[in-house]
Write an enzyme that holds these catalytic residues in place. Sequence first.
Site, short mmCIF file in Angstrom:
data_model
loop_
_atom_site.label_atom_id
_atom_site.label_comp_id
_atom_site.label_asym_id
_atom_site.label_seq_id
_atom_site.Cartn_x
_atom_site.Cartn_y
_atom_site.Cartn_z
N LYS A 83 15.85 9.33 18.75
CA LYS A 83 16.03 8.43 17.62
C LYS A 83 16.43 9.25 16.40
O LYS A 83 15.76 10.24 16.06
CB LYS A 83 14.71 7.70 17.36
CG LYS A 83 14.85 6.32 16.78
CD LYS A 83 13.49 5.62 16.83
CE LYS A 83 13.57 4.26 16.19
NZ LYS A 83 12.22 3.66 16.11
O1 G3P Z 1 10.34 1.07 14.98
C1 G3P Z 1 10.83 0.74 13.75
C2 G3P Z 1 10.50 -0.64 13.21
O2 G3P Z 1 10.34 -1.57 14.21
C3 G3P Z 1 9.54 -0.69 12.08
O3 G3P Z 1 9.05 -1.97 11.79
O4 G3P Z 1 7.46 -3.52 10.68
O5 G3P Z 1 7.50 -1.09 10.03
O6 G3P Z 1 9.37 -2.60 9.39
P1 G3P Z 1 8.32 -2.30 10.41
#
Ligand code: G3P
Length: 219
Positions: A83
């Site tokens: 990533k």
């Molecule tokens: O893996 C990255 C992503 O899904 C993060 O989500 O909820 O922290 O914006 P969030």
Amino acid sequence: MQLFIDTANLDEIRTAASWGVIAGVTTNPTLIAKEGRDFQAVIHEICQLIDGPISAEVIAQDAPGMIDEGRRYAAWDPHVVVKVPMTEEGIKATKALSSEGIRTNVTLCFSANQALLAALAGATYISPFVGRVDDTGGDGMALISEIREIYDNYVMTTQILTASVRSPNHVTMAAKMGSDVATCPFKILQQMFRHPLTDRGLEQFLADWASVPVLSGRA
Ligand code: G3P
């Protein structure tokens, strides 16, 4: 559309794996930090639980550093997808890693142009953060639709991995818009199973079944 789980928690991954419908795992530095354990050990254990792509994020900010980290992560296990953040250096690293046959997931995508750049660099996945777009007053799902249109126009093979999913409705919308994958927190995956009419219907079936005479062959 495939479903991935967005967590580094092994208990959550184990439970989700038991359902038989989860095709991969995404992690990020925040999710890894929450577990308070060694990064490589966590990724290694996740790779034993799910036979699919497992995203592990680089920390370096310059392309040579990202390439170096990416090569190391990819050597840990064949399931690993590297990533990489959506920056100029990240795109350089994506180009280099994909040229070596290492799968990449370009993360922190907030615009269609960023998704275009990632595809041109040969990214395996692009991760648009729909929840965070919504948080800033934008329309996260409209971004998925735009990227789908652009990738389809030019038959680009980079897979759209809808991330930052905050509700089951995000998942439905992603599937309707042709996202290739949605990666979801454990809680959202659990919510996807539920419907009050399912609970009520099951309760009624069981109550009615209890009244069936034993001699008629009820178990
Ligand atoms: O893996 C990255 C992503 O899904 C993060 O989500 O909820 O922290 O914006 P969030």
